[in-house]
Every structure is written in C-alpha cells, then in structure tokens.
Design an enzyme around this catalytic site. Structure first.
Site, PDB file in Angstrom:
ATOM      1  N   VAL A 144       0.880  -1.176   0.000  1.00  0.00           N
ATOM      2  CA  VAL A 144       0.000   0.000   0.000  1.00  0.00           C
ATOM      3  C   VAL A 144       0.911   1.218   0.000  1.00  0.00           C
ATOM      4  CG1 VAL A 144      -1.802   1.302   1.173  1.00  0.00           C
ATOM      5  CG2 VAL A 144      -1.818  -1.202   1.283  1.00  0.00           C
TER       6      VAL A 144
ATOM      7  N   GLY B 236      -8.223   1.714   5.026  1.00  0.00           N
ATOM      8  CA  GLY B 236      -8.912   0.429   4.969  1.00  0.00           C
ATOM      9  C   GLY B 236      -8.598  -0.400   3.743  1.00  0.00           C
TER      10      GLY B 236
ATOM     11  N   LEU C 202      -5.816  -2.293   2.885  1.00  0.00           N
ATOM     12  CA  LEU C 202      -5.294  -3.622   3.178  1.00  0.00           C
ATOM     13  C   LEU C 202      -6.397  -4.536   3.705  1.00  0.00           C
ATOM     14  CD1 LEU C 202      -3.165  -5.788   3.657  1.00  0.00           C
ATOM     15  CD2 LEU C 202      -2.585  -4.655   5.805  1.00  0.00           C
ATOM     16  N   ARG C 203      -7.185  -4.056   4.656  1.00  0.00           N
ATOM     17  CA  ARG C 203      -8.258  -4.885   5.211  1.00  0.00           C
ATOM     18  C   ARG C 203      -9.225  -5.312   4.114  1.00  0.00           C
ATOM     19  NH1 ARG C 203     -10.641  -6.786   9.497  1.00  0.00           N
ATOM     20  NH2 ARG C 203      -8.916  -6.091  10.797  1.00  0.00           N
TER      21      ARG C 203
ATOM     22  N   TYR D  67      -0.434  -9.396  10.418  1.00  0.00           N
ATOM     23  CA  TYR D  67      -1.313 -10.422   9.873  1.00  0.00           C
ATOM     24  C   TYR D  67      -2.024 -11.295  10.897  1.00  0.00           C
ATOM     25  CZ  TYR D  67       0.743  -8.765   5.624  1.00  0.00           C
ATOM     26  OH  TYR D  67       1.126  -7.949   4.606  1.00  0.00           O
TER      27      TYR D  67
ATOM     28  N   PHE E 227       7.620 -16.383  -0.962  1.00  0.00           N
ATOM     29  CA  PHE E 227       6.695 -15.949  -2.024  1.00  0.00           C
ATOM     30  C   PHE E 227       6.005 -14.655  -1.634  1.00  0.00           C
ATOM     31  CE2 PHE E 227       4.671 -19.002   0.789  1.00  0.00           C
ATOM     32  CZ  PHE E 227       3.469 -18.409   1.112  1.00  0.00           C
TER      33      PHE E 227
END
Length: 431
Positions: free
Chosen positions: A107, A115, A117-118, A146, A431
């Site tokens: 981000v 908001g 990412l959420r 996380y 990854f």
C-alpha cells in the site's frame, strides 16, 4: 471490480506479453517493485516477470485512486497491490495439501489508513474459503500485521554464518560426491531436485515459476544475469543427483572472505551435509552465510566444532491461516504413536474456523468432529491454531506465553503428542 468514493478495486489474472490485461500487469509489477523498494523494471524484466506470474495463474488485485492530484502518479498506477495463487504445502500427510498463497501486498504510504489492506485481505480470504481451500499462507516482511486476519507464524529459519577455516571438519565424512555444475543447469535441475525435497519435508511450499531463474542467477537484480552465481550438485552413492547449492562470492573487500548461499536444496541428510562439506572446502573462503538454515540444523551436530556456526537471526518464515478446521487437520500427517483426542475451542473474528472441534487421532490419521464449547479442553485464537498446525511450534511454549489456555489439566500435553510432526519442519520457499 468495485468502486468506493476514493478507490477502484480491480482483480484480474496476470497476463503475459501479447495478451489482454498485459498493460495492467506491467503497471501492477512496477507498483509492486516500488512497494518493496526494488528498482524500476525495464521492458525485458517486465515481460519476463509478467510471464512468470501468468504461468503461476496468479490473480492480481490493483487499487487505483479515483482522484489523482496534479503531477502525481496517474490514475492507471496502482496505489496498492495484492496477489494470490495456488501451490501445495507439505503438511506431513500422504499428499501435499493445496493451499491459497498470498503475496505482493503493498500500500503506497500516502494512501495508508484508508482500509485498503483490510478490504483486499478480507475479500481474498472470502474467495479462498468459498473456493474450498483448507488453509491460506503467506511469507511476510512485517510481523505485526497479519495476526488480525488469523495468520500465525508456523515455521522459522535461522540466518547463520559458518566459519570455514582450518577448524571446519565433519565428525563423519559425508557420503556421496559433490561436483561443480554450470548454474544454467539449474533452470531444469532445480525443479526436479526441489520436488524431492518437497515430498519429504513438512513445511515446504511448492515453488513458483520465478525460482529457477533466480537461483541460477539468470534472472538477477534489475532483470540482468547475475554472473557472480556459481553452483554445485551432490551425487549419491549410485550417481544420482540428490541436492544442489548455488552461491556467490561477496568480493575481496568483504572481510572475512565470504560465500553467500543463494539456494541450498537437499533431498536427504547425506546430501545436506555433503553440500556443506563442499562449501567448507572452497579455497580462500573463511565464512559462508546462509539465510534459510533449518531451526534444528543437523550441521551443528555434524561439526567437530559446533561453535563455528553463529546464528545471526531467527526469522519467522511461513505464516498459516486455517480456513476449514476439519479439512486441514484431516489432511495433516501424524506420527504412528500419536493416539488420543482433545477438544479445541477456536475464536475466529472472520468466522471461518470459529467453533469447538474434537480432534481424534489414531493410526496416523485424524478425524475432526464438531463439539460443544462446554466440552472445550483448550481455548485459542485462530492465529494460534495456524501456528500449531504443522507441528513446528510446541503447544507448551504457546501455553507458557499465555496464547493457549488450558481448561482441562493435561490437555496441552495431549495436544503436544498429537501434533508432533512426522519429520522436522522446514521450508525454503519465499513468495
């Protein structure tokens, strides 16, 4: 695609050159590179990276601002990125478990706390659950983000330096033989050898398409070949290749003179020690650095002087998120002597693993049934369940940390026995 007053959220399949959405894939790649402080990608590197993403069948999410400011990056440049794709994880069972992998979360700093990412994470986990995945997983650059989404650190690696002066000797010479190989050979050899590692090592995640180019040096920084990369293969007593290592010399100005391991994959303990015996024998080198050594490293017990190994850092590696308790724990492997049952009460803010579950293990297999919360013997959050899942973290340690609450005396000890891994837990795929 969905739109708010400030942002457009768009999810699309990664596309190779010449396909629809390739321009969007290229813009996504540049935003991802900026988020991780990588150099801007040239055309050749963009096309190669896009092809790798497309071959992995990655689903890309890009978030665009609806009102870019004058002279700022344009509306076609994502302010946030997210990717997901399927790979299998060795969970100790008869076959690897298909898993929903999440990657490339960025981000832009000027658009945080909106908001984004959420929204990206909850939408993606909902899709993964609806698609029937038992688990999701990611590797992270920041360790504080996380847990709120139900992920717990399930494996660790040690970043080590090993002194390889005249004191470097194994107590017992390694079997087999090691030879130098052309690093380009790893384009085809590395997937074959890794498949053998993946079959036997709980915690291993199958690799995506970028790996052969990276570990061979052919896809180096800025998309250019890294000609400093060298490689060697280990041969077992029959002459079959059962391991390899790629590495680079860090330069004469580095003191002590140091080799850096790029990738080390061994399908057997003998291959692992044989490759280290080779690394310790390279002329003019006084130290080897490896950033993905197993937490329980057999090299420490194989050396005449175990103090040659210095652990620079202990790093959480694979973070697990259980989406379906029954499917996840019935797919898992259990040791032959694990027998018994325990009732777990799981709290999950997103709801996927919420409830009470009776875990019953016998003959190397598990049966999971719904239970009543009044029967609970252990209480835990879903992130703790993810941490415990592979067996790489001791339940007694989590109980001592106050993250696993024992309702019935002896329940932690029983869970400890049931979740003992079938082999040491170690993964080397990022990854």
């Amino acid at each position: 695609m969905s739109t708010t007053d400030d942002y457009v959220f768009r999810t699309f399949p990664a596309r190779a050159p010449g396909e629809d959405q390739h321009d969007a894939t290229r813009a996504w790649l540049q935003a991802d590179a900026q988020g991780f402080h990588d150099s801007r990608l040239g055309d050749a590197s963009l096309d190669r990276s896009a092809t790798n993403l497309a071959n992995d069948h990655q689903q890309l999410t890009a978030v665009y601002t609806t009102s870019p400011r004058p002279s700022a990056l344009g509306a076609d440049v994502p302010v946030a990125t997210f990717a997901s794709f399927e790979r299998s994880i060795n969970v100790g069972g008869a076959v690897p478990l298909p898993a929903h992998l999440i990657s490339s979360i960025t981000v832009r700093p000027t658009h945080r706390r909106h908001g984004i990412l959420r929204r990206m994470m909850t939408d993606d986990l909902r899709s993964a659950h609806e698609a029937g995945y038992a688990v999701a997983a990611l590797t992270v650059t920041e360790a504080t983000i996380y847990r709120r989404f139900g992920f717990g650190p399930a494996t660790t690696v040690h970043e080590v330096t090993v002194t390889t002066d005249q004191r470097f000797r194994l107590l017992t010479p390694a079997s087999g033989h090691t030879e130098l190989i052309d690093p380009a050979t790893l384009l085809t050899l590395s997937p074959e050898v890794f498949a053998g590692f993946h079959r036997v090592r709980p915690g291993s995640v199958d690799r995506h398409h970028r790996y052969p180019g990276r570990v061979s040096g052919l896809d180096g920084p800025n998309g250019e070949e890294d000609r400093t990369v060298r490689a060697a293969a280990h041969y077992d007593e029959s002459g079959a290749i059962d391991g390899y290592v790629s590495y680079r010399f860090l330069g004469w100005d580095t003191r002590p003179h140091t080799l850096e391991v790029v990738d080390l994959v061994a399908t057997t303990d003998a291959a692992y020690l044989g490759l280290w015996e080779f690394l310790g024998s390279v002329d003019l080198i006084e130290r080897v650095r490896y950033d993905a050594a197993p937490a329980d490293d057999p090299l420490r017990w194989a050396l005449v002087d175990p103090r040659l190994i210095e652990t620079r850092d202990v790093v959480d590696w694979l973070w697990m998120r259980v989406l379906d308790v029954r499917a996840a724990f019935e797919a898992r492997g259990y040791t032959a002597d694990a027998a018994g049952e325990v009732v777990l009460s799981v709290t999950d803010a997103l709801g996927y693993a919420q409830g009470a579950f009776r875990l019953r293990v016998a003959d190397g297999r598990a049966v999971v049934e719904a239970a009543d919360r009044s029967q609970a013997e252990l209480e835990l959050d879903v992130w703790v369940l993810g941490t415990l899942y592979l067996g790489g973290v001791d339940p007694a340690v989590l109980a001592a940390a106050g993250q696993l609450h024992e309702v019935a005396p002896g329940a932690v000890s029983r869970l400890r026995t049931l979740l003992r891994p079938v082999a040491p837990v170690h993964g080397i795929t990022h990854f």
